[in-house]
Structures are given as C-alpha cells and as structure tokens.
Motif scaffolding. Structure first.
Motif, PDB file in Angstrom:
ATOM      1  N   VAL A  65       0.852  -1.193   0.000  1.00 45.49           N
ATOM      2  CA  VAL A  65       0.000   0.000   0.000  1.00 45.49           C
ATOM      3  C   VAL A  65       0.883   1.236   0.000  1.00 45.49           C
ATOM      4  O   VAL A  65       1.832   1.323   0.771  1.00 45.49           O
ATOM      5  CB  VAL A  65      -0.901   0.015   1.258  1.00 45.49           C
ATOM      6  CG1 VAL A  65      -1.769   1.272   1.282  1.00 45.49           C
ATOM      7  CG2 VAL A  65      -1.782  -1.237   1.300  1.00 45.49           C
ATOM      8  N   HIS A  66       0.579   2.181  -0.884  1.00 47.60           N
ATOM      9  CA  HIS A  66       1.332   3.444  -0.905  1.00 47.60           C
ATOM     10  C   HIS A  66       0.384   4.537  -1.339  1.00 47.60           C
ATOM     11  O   HIS A  66      -0.406   4.353  -2.242  1.00 47.60           O
ATOM     12  CB  HIS A  66       2.531   3.337  -1.842  1.00 47.60           C
ATOM     13  CG  HIS A  66       2.191   2.862  -3.227  1.00 47.60           C
ATOM     14  ND1 HIS A  66       1.998   3.704  -4.287  1.00 47.60           N
ATOM     15  CD2 HIS A  66       1.991   1.613  -3.707  1.00 47.60           C
ATOM     16  CE1 HIS A  66       1.707   3.006  -5.364  1.00 47.60           C
ATOM     17  NE2 HIS A  66       1.694   1.732  -5.046  1.00 47.60           N
ATOM     18  N   GLY A  67       0.463   5.685  -0.689  1.00 40.49           N
ATOM     19  CA  GLY A  67      -0.499   6.751  -0.948  1.00 40.49           C
ATOM     20  C   GLY A  67      -1.879   6.164  -0.737  1.00 40.49           C
ATOM     21  O   GLY A  67      -2.116   5.460   0.239  1.00 40.49           O
ATOM     22  N   ASN A  68      -2.816   6.399  -1.672  1.00 42.12           N
ATOM     23  CA  ASN A  68      -4.053   5.638  -1.558  1.00 42.12           C
ATOM     24  C   ASN A  68      -4.217   4.659  -2.707  1.00 42.12           C
ATOM     25  O   ASN A  68      -5.245   4.576  -3.354  1.00 42.12           O
ATOM     26  CB  ASN A  68      -5.290   6.527  -1.361  1.00 42.12           C
ATOM     27  CG  ASN A  68      -5.376   7.584  -2.437  1.00 42.12           C
ATOM     28  OD1 ASN A  68      -4.526   7.606  -3.321  1.00 42.12           O
ATOM     29  ND2 ASN A  68      -6.385   8.418  -2.371  1.00 42.12           N
ATOM     30  N   LYS A  69      -3.121   3.951  -2.963  1.00 42.58           N
ATOM     31  CA  LYS A  69      -3.133   2.911  -3.977  1.00 42.58           C
ATOM     32  C   LYS A  69      -2.558   1.630  -3.378  1.00 42.58           C
ATOM     33  O   LYS A  69      -1.841   1.664  -2.394  1.00 42.58           O
ATOM     34  CB  LYS A  69      -2.240   3.306  -5.155  1.00 42.58           C
ATOM     35  CG  LYS A  69      -2.679   4.526  -5.902  1.00 42.58           C
ATOM     36  CD  LYS A  69      -1.841   4.624  -7.148  1.00 42.58           C
ATOM     37  CE  LYS A  69      -1.345   5.934  -7.543  1.00 42.58           C
ATOM     38  NZ  LYS A  69      -0.745   6.926  -6.992  1.00 42.58           N
TER      39      LYS A  69
ATOM     40  N   PRO B 520       3.858  10.942  -0.639  1.00 43.12           N
ATOM     41  CA  PRO B 520       3.769  10.900   0.823  1.00 43.12           C
ATOM     42  C   PRO B 520       4.432   9.669   1.438  1.00 43.12           C
ATOM     43  O   PRO B 520       5.108   9.775   2.459  1.00 43.12           O
ATOM     44  CB  PRO B 520       2.268  10.912   1.101  1.00 43.12           C
ATOM     45  CG  PRO B 520       1.592  10.631  -0.191  1.00 43.12           C
ATOM     46  CD  PRO B 520       2.534  11.047  -1.275  1.00 43.12           C
ATOM     47  N   ASN B 521       4.232   8.480   0.850  1.00 40.85           N
ATOM     48  CA  ASN B 521       4.931   7.330   1.422  1.00 40.85           C
ATOM     49  C   ASN B 521       5.482   6.373   0.383  1.00 40.85           C
ATOM     50  O   ASN B 521       5.388   5.176   0.505  1.00 40.85           O
ATOM     51  CB  ASN B 521       4.070   6.601   2.468  1.00 40.85           C
ATOM     52  CG  ASN B 521       2.614   6.584   2.065  1.00 40.85           C
ATOM     53  OD1 ASN B 521       2.295   6.176   0.949  1.00 40.85           O
ATOM     54  ND2 ASN B 521       1.738   7.055   2.928  1.00 40.85           N
ATOM     55  N   GLY B 522       6.060   6.969  -0.667  1.00 42.20           N
ATOM     56  CA  GLY B 522       6.799   6.168  -1.626  1.00 42.20           C
ATOM     57  C   GLY B 522       5.920   5.267  -2.454  1.00 42.20           C
ATOM     58  O   GLY B 522       4.728   5.506  -2.614  1.00 42.20           O
ATOM     59  N   CYS B 523       6.520   4.212  -2.983  1.00 37.04           N
ATOM     60  CA  CYS B 523       5.758   3.284  -3.800  1.00 37.04           C
ATOM     61  C   CYS B 523       6.351   1.889  -3.611  1.00 37.04           C
ATOM     62  O   CYS B 523       7.276   1.693  -2.837  1.00 37.04           O
ATOM     63  CB  CYS B 523       5.811   3.687  -5.275  1.00 37.04           C
ATOM     64  SG  CYS B 523       7.421   3.471  -6.033  1.00 37.04           S
ATOM     65  N   GLY B 524       5.800   0.933  -4.350  1.00 35.23           N
ATOM     66  CA  GLY B 524       6.240  -0.451  -4.211  1.00 35.23           C
ATOM     67  C   GLY B 524       7.667  -0.670  -4.707  1.00 35.23           C
ATOM     68  O   GLY B 524       8.231  -1.741  -4.530  1.00 35.23           O
TER      69      GLY B 524
END
Ligand code: SRM
Ligand SMILES: Cc1cc2nc3c(=O)[nH]c(=O)nc-3n(C[C@H](O)[C@H](O)[C@H](O)COP(=O)(O)OP(=O)(O)OC[C@H]3O[C@@H](n4cnc5c(N)ncnc54)[C@H](O)[C@@H]3O)c2cc1C
Ligand code: SF4
Ligand code: FES
Lengths: 119, 812
Positions: A65-69, B520-524
């Motif tokens: 989960v990252h951002g709202n994805k 805001p909190n990066g990605c996979g």
C-alpha cells in the motif's frame, strides 16, 4: 453474487478496530461470497475492496500500500483504493464496499457499491 | 546564518557542482552565482545542433530562471567578475556588483584560442564557444556566402557542418594531414574527410594560416603558400585555453590552468575550482564527463562530507554530426609493446581498430559503426581481460553469444520488428518503436505505462532503453546522467546509499523527509529498496519495516497464482537423511499439500498451502529441525553441491562439506537480489558452480572461486576471482564478496549485472588484493549475521506477526 447485490446499505458489520490493521497494510474479511480486502493508509483512512485484482484475480490484500493505492502482488498493477479503479493506462476495477469508522471501531457493509462488474 | 558560497561562472561544471551540492546539503549555503553570459545555464554541447537548426536555444537550457529562484540562488546574469579580494573575501563584477563569500567556487571554463595572426580582430572573425558565437554565425549565414573554419578538430568540424547546413560555402583549413588527429588515426581520418566532402565541405589540409585579410570586415584568409581564400566569416577552432586570468590576478597558483588538489581545492583552501579552467594532476579536460565527476567531488567537500576524491578521468569522444558515426577512446596509435586489431570495410564505410596491450584494451577508434564503442570503453576502463574472445572482438558484443560478458543493448539494431523484447508481457520491438513514435514517449516509465514492456521482471530494461535511445534520438549526455531510483525521487540508488550513511538516516520516513520525496509514502519500488539499504547500513539497529516488503518476504513464503503459498525448507547443501525425508512426508500428508516438487535448487517445495496454514506447517517443520529456505527472498537461496571427494571417483575436495559450511555461514542474510551458491568437487562441475553468484570449483591444489554467474533469463558464466588453498579462505572470501555486494549493489541488481557495472577489476581489488579490506568486509558480514540468523518460520509458528496470517473477520 445475487444475494450480495440485494443486501441493504445499512447492514453494517463490525469487523474490528483500526489497530488490527497495520498502517500501510491490509487484512482480509472472509465472507460466503469471497474475500474482501480492508486497507489502512498512512493517514488512517480505511477502504474496502473485493480482494480480486481486475487483471487476473490476484489478492490485492497482499500488495504493497502506498499513498491511496495498492500494488497487486502478482503482476504489479496499481489499484486506487478510493475508487477501486486500476491506475491508467490499465483498465478495470475491483468492487468497493462501504466502510464506516466510529471511534476506532470499523464497520463494513457487504453490499458493494454500484458501477463495477468485477465481483 | 547560512554560510555564503559564491560561484564565478554560470556554466556546465559550476552549475553541476551546485546541483550536486543541493542534493547533499540543500540548506547549508546561501548561494550567489555570477555569469558573464546573459543567459541562465545551458547545455553548451548542444550548441552544435542549435547551429545546424536541429534544436532551438530554449530546448538546450539546463536550469531556467525559475530554477535559480526555486532554490534561493541569487543569479547575476551578464555580470563578469573582474576582481577577487581574498583578504576581505569579496568578489566584484565589472558593473560594481559585489558579494562576500565564505567559500568561493571558480568555474570560468575556457576561451577559444585565437591564432596571433594579423587581422584576427576584424569583425567576422570568431571562436565557437557560446550562444553569442552561434548567433553571429546564424546572422552571417543569412547575409554572406563564404565561410572558412580554421581547425579540423571536433569543434571545427561541427562548426563547418552547421554552417554548411545554413547554406554557406565552407572551407576547413587544417594544419596536419589528418582530421581530428588527436582522436583519429589516418585511416579513420580519411574516411571522415571523404564523408564530409561528399556533403560539400572543402578542405585544405597541411595548410597554415598566415593572415586574415579585410578592411571593415573580414574578406579572406591568406595561407603561408600564398593561396587566398574568400571569406565573409572565419571561425577559429584551433583549441581552447583554460580561463584562469582572474584566479591568477588574485594570486592563486596557476600553471596551464588553476591548479587544484584531489578535492578540487586551489592553493587557497577556501577557493575551489572545477571545469575546463582547472589543471588537476597536470591535466585539463575539455569534455563534460570528467568535469561532472569533478563537480560531484567538489560538492561533496563543500557539503563537508569529505569522503570523495577526484583522481582523474579517462575520456572518450564522439563527433556530433548527424549521419556520421565516430568514436574514439584512449591511446589509439599504440607503440612497440601493443598489438592492433583492425577491420576495414570501405564499401560499407566501416572501420574499427582496437589497440591491445597484452590482453587489455588500451584504445579504440571506430568509424561508421560505433555501436560497440561504449562496450570497448567500459572494458578499457575496467582493464577487462579480452583474451577469451579476442578473435571475435571486432565483431562486437552482439556476436559473443549468450555466455559472453557484456550487456545486451547492442543487439537491438539487428532485431526484426517482431522480435519479442519483453517476454513477461509479450511486447515486440515493433510495438515499442511505434508507441515511442506515435505517443512521443521519452522516458522508460512512459514506455512502461503505455506498452507494459519492462514493467515486470525488468530484465528487458536495457533493451527498452536502447530502443528509446535509437528511436527517440540520442541524448548527448546520457552517459553521465543519473537515473532516479523511481518516480518518487530524483535521487539515484548510489546517492541514496551514500546519503543514508552520511546523514545517519535510520528510518524510511527520515530518508523520505530529508531527501524530499515527492510522494507521501513512496511506492512499491522505493520502499523495499530503502528498507534493504537501511537494513544493511544499520545492522542490529534498524527495525525492519514489514509493510515495505513484497508479500513473499512479508509472509516468508512465495505467493502463487491462485493466492496460495509455497513452502521450501532449507536442505543444507542439498544433502538430506531418511529421517528428514520421513518427517517431510508426514507433514505433507498431515496438511494435505497438493503438490510436492523437487526444485531446481536441490530441495523440496510444498505447493498450494493456504496462508492461515503456514504457521502450523512451519511449527511442525521447525520441530523436525528445519528452518526457512528463503526461497521467497532477495536473500541467500541455495548452495548446490555435488558429492565430491566423499564418493565421486573424480572428486578432489570435500565439496559437500564446504557447501554446507557456506550455507550455515550465509543463510538468513538479505541481499540486493537473490544470491545462489554452488560447490563442485572437480572441474566437471556437476553442481553448476560457474553459473552461480558465488561458485567454488575444487581442484587438486585447492579451491577456485568464481563470481557473478547467472542461470536465469540471461545466462552468464562466472568470472574467475582467484584460487585459494583452504576451505577457511574460501569462506572468508565468500563472506567478503557477499558483504561488498550487500553494501554496494543497487537493490534488485543481481551479481552478474552488478559486476558488469562496476567491473571485475574493482571486485578483485576489494576482495582479493586488499587483504585488510577483505577481512573488514568479512567481519562486517559476520556482525550483521548475528541479527539475521533467527529462523523467521519458528518465530511465526510461535505467534509473531499473527495478524499477517489470519483473517480480520469471518462473516457468514
Ligand atoms: C521452485 C523453483 C522451480 C522448481 O520447482 O524447481 C523456482 C520457482 C520460482 N522461481 Fe526460479 N525457481 C527455482 C529455481 C531456479 C533456478 C535454478 C537454480 O537455482 O539452480 C534458476 C536459475 C538460476 C539462477 O537464478 O541464476 C531460477 C531462476 C529464476 C529467475 C531468473 C533469475 C535471473 O536472475 O535471471 C526468476 C525471476 C526473478 O528472480 O526475478 C525466478 C523466480 C521464481 C519464482 C519466485 C517466480 C515468482 O516470482 O513467483 C518462482 C517461485 C515458485 C515458488 O513459489 O516456490 N527464478 N529459479 C526453484 C526453487 C529453487 C529453490 O530450491 O529455492
Ligand atoms: C560547440 C561545442 C560542442 C561541444 N561538444 C561537446 C561534446 O560533444 N561532448 C563533451 O563532452 N563536451 C563538448 N563540449 C565541451 C563542453 O561544452 C565543455 O567542456 C563544458 O561546457 C565546460 O564546462 P565549464 O563549466 O568548465 O565551462 P563553461 O560551460 O564554458 O562555463 C563557464 C562560464 O563561466 C563564465 N565566465 C567566465 N569567466 C567569468 C567571470 N570572470 N565572471 C563571470 N562569469 C565568467 C563563462 O561566460 C561561461 O558561461 C563542446 C563545447 C562546445 C563549445
Ligand atoms: S520457470 Fe520459474 S518462474 Fe517460470 S514458471 Fe517455472 S517456476 Fe515459474
Ligand atoms: S493479478 Fe493483479 S496484477 Fe495481475
């Protein structure tokens, strides 16, 4: 599938508290009609989607989960948690389920919102 | 109060240093920049395509006015610094603008050398250095007809080509008999001359300029032999001279340039200098790649990090005339001690020469087909031993076959349109080329989004990038351009690894905040990479962030297509016992495991296990003495062994025992990508040790150590590292190699591509030649192992991370 569609919006089921879901993580609610993934974002918003990726049915609850994805664990499609839509240019969606929060208690409705055929 | 940094020279090297500095210490300095030119910083290299009309000036701007504003930099455009007062730490521009400094950076570039002949100051006589020169040329091309370029080097030929494109009649005067004689040998020089003549450029070789004639404006050039050439415009491109007058006037030591140390400091330690104005270890450079390296080191010192040093550069050259491919690097003329391999195909217009010193490349010249230039250059810098493929060297990398060393980029041009580029998503070359053209794609991410190519396993990334480069048009500075780790950040893997240590960043949010993440909190992509970098940087201290791990590592099992999981227990060195097999059989039956498979890694896989069942199965496995096999992780996987001297009639050493020792030492370690080992008892190599990340082949006299093999998507045979005498040494070298890889490779970079990137010579130097360094690496590995050899399965069987394995709720 018929049965869920007929359920009323006000059938709220308490599924647990916020701290039972890891921040930037997800848990599964098992139902007779299949799994529902319940996600928690960094800012403590909670979303529920059918636990089936629009691509090939991967369990979205297991993704990052990252951002709202969320990124599907099988082939890395990204799905918007708020709309259930796949991030462009991919196409498809996972059905959304209404969620309500009271204090730190989470309530889920088993009647999916309309507009997504992916059940 | 911030310290004050003043930069003199708003050009490529100076601004690169500022950019690098902003990345490392964005808030340390209040920065003021003086630039003599009336423009913000632009890409000087691309003045040539601006002259030909292939590009517009605004397309080559590197930092526009907004960029300076955004970073709080005061920019004095069009102001030339005329005085530096080092006692009062004050610089003054010709219009009186003054600024004080705590540190000063000189980046004044160089001046075109103007031949001291009569008439040199006439209007219409110019150099080729800045945008003003290009404007002069463009205006002249509209009004006049005859141009003479003095100097047949890189710059002169690019000027001649541009003026020709603008419709002028151009003659190039060159002093010797070979064009670009500093980069080309005679054969290549001749081919180049022929190609340019075919386009309409006239040449006067072995010709010396005596005088420039004209009254109000230039009218012609007279050569020493008496010939007179008509000229309405004369471009002098006979070389450049480092611009150090300002530095010299303030008493800073200069010779042929501003003399600097390995930290880019002048004799006054408050004053730094980078770029063409500099003389470092006796050399000045006139190409951007080395200047960018200088800029990086200089920024590092300005940021007071102090661990980088500049030790000089090896350069290569390409000519930027569309349609003419030319590459040159190193020493291409050779001497008595060198060999030359030459290939010439006049009909195709191809010429290639590689100069060898022993088994190493010392220089290369290529004309007509330069696809392999980068490959030769890389091998030259790495000191790669080419003896194994010497006879095929000139045919290029594409002809080396699968077991060859080198990347796959160059194959691209040979492929037909229906060749599959991305196996994962079934995307062909034609589809990608079409999408790049039609949808105007420029970046890898855009290609990924629109075609899916390279969006999965990523093994075709190199090919897709090569396609982008050939289809979307080459960027002149790609070699030095860094790649951001993912779209969430502008930083590259290396920069992040350095920053994590240098700035003592110890959590993912800290990294993201300090280094200005864009999401805001990066990605996979970035979160798992950061998690790994932090884990290796701070062993024992960093708390693993489960939510930043891919599901397999989070659940300690491999997810399958139907959402179930697989379980692969460790079978040390691939050796087992009837008792172990019996317990495995019982457990498989007890939990009704649908499929039991013998893996390609000498162990047993239970497939189709439900997530809730995992902790239960693990509990039983743990009781029977098994630990996790990490078949799911970017981690130590298997150590394949053969039976070796215990049984085999050819075995020279006890390969099985060494394999088990290696596995007991290394298991549990997280690595940038998966890491596999193999130990074979003799060169027959039944354990396939030479396609492993670390392989040992036993021989009579000891143990041959091999590294960087890969049996996957692209098979790569290992490089031979060295031979050692004892199993203890083999273990120590293995630990050191592993730790070097853990500390320096990019996340998701397996040992094979890593070694190709950094060069085997580098790995040898760190692991073999430097004994003290090797021991330190091995010690650091053992230290971090203290925290990673807890069996994750046992812990979870006992209840750790329970929420991961059970549903939140069951309804109905
Ligand atoms: C189980 C196994 C196949 C088997 O039944 O034999 C297997 C199964 C998978 N392999 Fe493999 N590989 C297995 C041995 C191999 C081998 C053979 C070997 O290790 O000797 C190779 C070639 C050797 C090598 O790695 O260099 C191999 C090269 C790959 C690759 C390509 C790696 C590469 O660098 O090119 C991938 C893809 C990746 O890692 O990105 C991969 C990825 C996978 C994944 C993880 C695919 C995935 O992401 O789901 C499969 C997981 C299955 C699972 O859930 O257990 N597997 N895989 C083998 C497990 C070995 C073990 O005991 O741990
Ligand atoms: C036409 C052309 C093509 C080129 N092609 C290539 C190529 O293909 N590959 C390659 O690697 N390199 C190429 N180069 C070389 C490359 O552009 C230079 O190596 C690089 O620009 C040097 O950077 P620098 O910062 O040292 O100098 P510059 O970029 O020249 O910057 C110096 C700046 O300082 C300013 N300045 C000087 N004195 C003062 C002062 N007293 N006060 C204020 N400002 C001052 C100057 O006006 C100038 O703007 C090419 C150069 C030209 C001209
Ligand atoms: S080769 Fe490996 S990745 Fe491919 S299907 Fe078989 S197990 Fe899966
Ligand atoms: S099933 Fe989700 S990306 Fe393929």
């Amino acid at each position: 599938m018929q049965t869920t569609a007929k359920k009323q919006m006000n059938d709220w089921i308490e599924i647990g508290t916020l701290d039972a879901i890891p921040c930037l993580g997800a848990r599964v609610v098992q139902t007779a009609d299949g799994d529902i993934a319940v996600f928690r974002t960094a800012d403590d918003r909670v979303f529920a989607l059918r636990d089936r990726c629009p691509h090939k049915g991967g369990p979205l609850s297991q993704g990052i989960v990252h951002g709202n994805k969320v990124a599907c664990p099988l082939h890395d499609w990204k799905v918007h948690l708020d709309t259930g839509l796949a991030v462009e240019p991919d196409e498809g969606c996972a059905a959304r389920y209404p969620v309500r929060i009271e204090g730190d208690r989470i309530f889920l409705s088993l009647a999916p919102e309309e507009g997504c055929p992916n059940l | 109060m911030k310290e004050k940094l003043v930069v003199v020279g708003n050009g490529m090297a100076g601004m690169r240093a500022v950019e690098e500095l902003l990345k490392l210490a964005p808030d340390k300095y209040a920065i003021t920049v003086f630039g003599a030119e009336p423009h913000p910083n632009y890409n000087r290299i691309l003045l040539s395509p601006v002259l030909t009309g292939e590009k517009q000036f605004r397309e080559i701007l590197l930092n526009d006015d907004a960029w300076y504003a955004e970073h709080g930099i005061t920019l004095h455009k069009g102001k030339t610094v005329v005085e530096i007062d080092r006692r009062r730490r004050l610089v003054k521009a010709s219009d009186g603008t003054a600024s004080t400094y705590d540190r000063l950076l000189l980046a004044t570039g160089s001046n075109p050398f103007i031949l001291p002949v009569p008439g040199k100051d006439l209007p219409g006589v110019i150099g080729f250095r800045d945008f003003a020169d290009v404007e002069t040329m463009l205006t002249a091309a509209k009004e006049y007809r005859h141009a003479v370029v003095i100097g047949g080097g890189l710059l002169g030929l690019e000027a001649a080509n541009g003026l020709l494109k603008q419709g002028m009649k151009v003659t190039v005067i060159h002093l010797v008999d070979t064009l670009m004689e500093r980069q080309l040998d005679r054969a290549a020089g001749r081919m180049l001359k022929k190609a340019l003549e075919a386009r309409g450029v006239h040449f006067r070789l072995e010709a010396k300029t005596q005088e420039i004639i004209g009254k109000q404006r230039v009218q012609g050039v007279r050569l020493v032999d008496g010939t007179e050439l008509t000229a309405d415009l004369v471009v002098m491109a006979v070389g450049i001279r480092p611009n150090f007058a300002l530095a010299q006037a303030t008493g800073i030591h200069c010779e042929k340039g501003i003399v600097v140390s390995d930290t880019l400091q002048t004799y006054d330690p408050r004053v730094y200098a980078v770029g063409e104005c500099v003389q470092h270890r006796g050399l000045s450079y006139g190409l951007v790649a080395p200047l960018f390296e200088q800029a990086k080191v200089c920024a590092n010192h300005l940021a007071e990090l102090g661990y980088a040093r500049y030790e000089g550069s090896i350069t290569s050259t390409k000519l930027k005339i569309t349609g003419i491919d030319l590459f040159s690097a190193g020493d291409f003329s050779g001497d008595d001690s060198t060999d030359e391999i030459v290939m010439q195909d006049a009909a195709r217009g191809v010429y290639k020469k590689v100069v060898l010193d022993g088994n190493k490349i010392r220089g290369a010249v290529m004309y007509g087909d330069t696809l392999d230039g980068a490959w030769y250059f890389q091998m030259m810098r790495d000191g790669t031993d080419v003896s194994a493929f010497r006879e095929r060297l000139l045919f290029g990398q594409a002809h080396l076959g699968d077991a060859g060393h080198g990347d796959i980029k160059q194959r691209i041009n040979l492929m037909p349109d229906d060749a599959e580029i991305c196996g994962c998503n079934g995307v062909c070359k034609g589809t990608i080329v079409k999408a790049i053209g039609e949808k105007k794609l420029f970046t890898l991410d855009e290609v990924r989004a629109h075609t899916k190519a390279s969006s999965s396993c990523g093994s075709c990334t190199g090919l897709v990038e090569a396609l982008l480069a050939t289809t979307a048009g080459g960027d002149y500075s790609t070699a030095t351009k860094k790649k951001p780790m993912c779209p969430c950040t502008d930083h590259s893997h290396d920069e992040l690894r350095i920053a994590i240590r240098a700035q003592s960043l110890k959590t993912i949010p800290a990294v993201m905040q300090q280094l200005q993440w864009k999401t805001p909190n990066g990605c996979g992509k970035c979160r798992p990479a950061l998690n790994f970098y932090l884990l290796t940087a701070w062993p024992g201290e960093y708390v693993d962030d489960n939510q930043s791990r891919f599901i397999n590592e989070r659940a300690h099992a491999n997810i399958q297509k139907d959402g179930t999981y697989s379980v692969v227990p460790r079978i040390w060195g691939g050796e087992t016992t009837p008792r172990e097999l019996r317990s495995l059989a019982e457990i498989a039956e007890k939990y009704r495991v649908p499929t039991v498979h013998i893996t390609g890694g000498q162990r047993i896989d239970f497939l189709g296990v439900k997530k809730e069942t995992l902790p239960l199965i693990w509990g039983d496995l743990s009781q029977a003495g098994f630990v996790s096999g990490h078949a799911y992780g970017k981690a130590i996987r298997t150590v394949k062994t053969c039976v070796g001297s215990q049984w085999c009639r050819f075995g020279t050493q006890d390969s099985t025992t060494l394999g088990i020792q290696l596995e007991k030492m290394a298991w549990g370690a997280w690595t940038p990508h998966k890491f596999k080992l193999g130990v074979s008892g003799c060169p027959r190599n039944c354990a396939e040790a030479t396609i492993k990340d670390f392989g040992v082949v036993c021989v009579d006299s000891g143990y041959e150590l091999h590294v960087g093999g890969n049996g996957g998507v692209k098979v790569r045979v290992t490089d031979f590292l060295c031979r050692v005498k004892t199993p203890e040494e083999a273990l120590e070298y293995c630990a050191a190699f592993l730790q070097l890889y853990r500390e320096e490779a990019h996340y998701l970079e397996r040992t094979a591509p890593w070694i190709e990137r950094v060069g085997l010579a580098y790995v040898k130097q760190r692991v073999v030649e430097n004994e003290a360094g090797r021991k330190e690496l091995a010690d650091r590995f053992h230290y971090s192992q203290k925290f990673s050899q807890d069996d994750p399965w046992a812990a979870r069987a006992q209840g750790a991370e329970r929420h991961e394995f059970i549903p939140l709720k069951m309804v109905g």
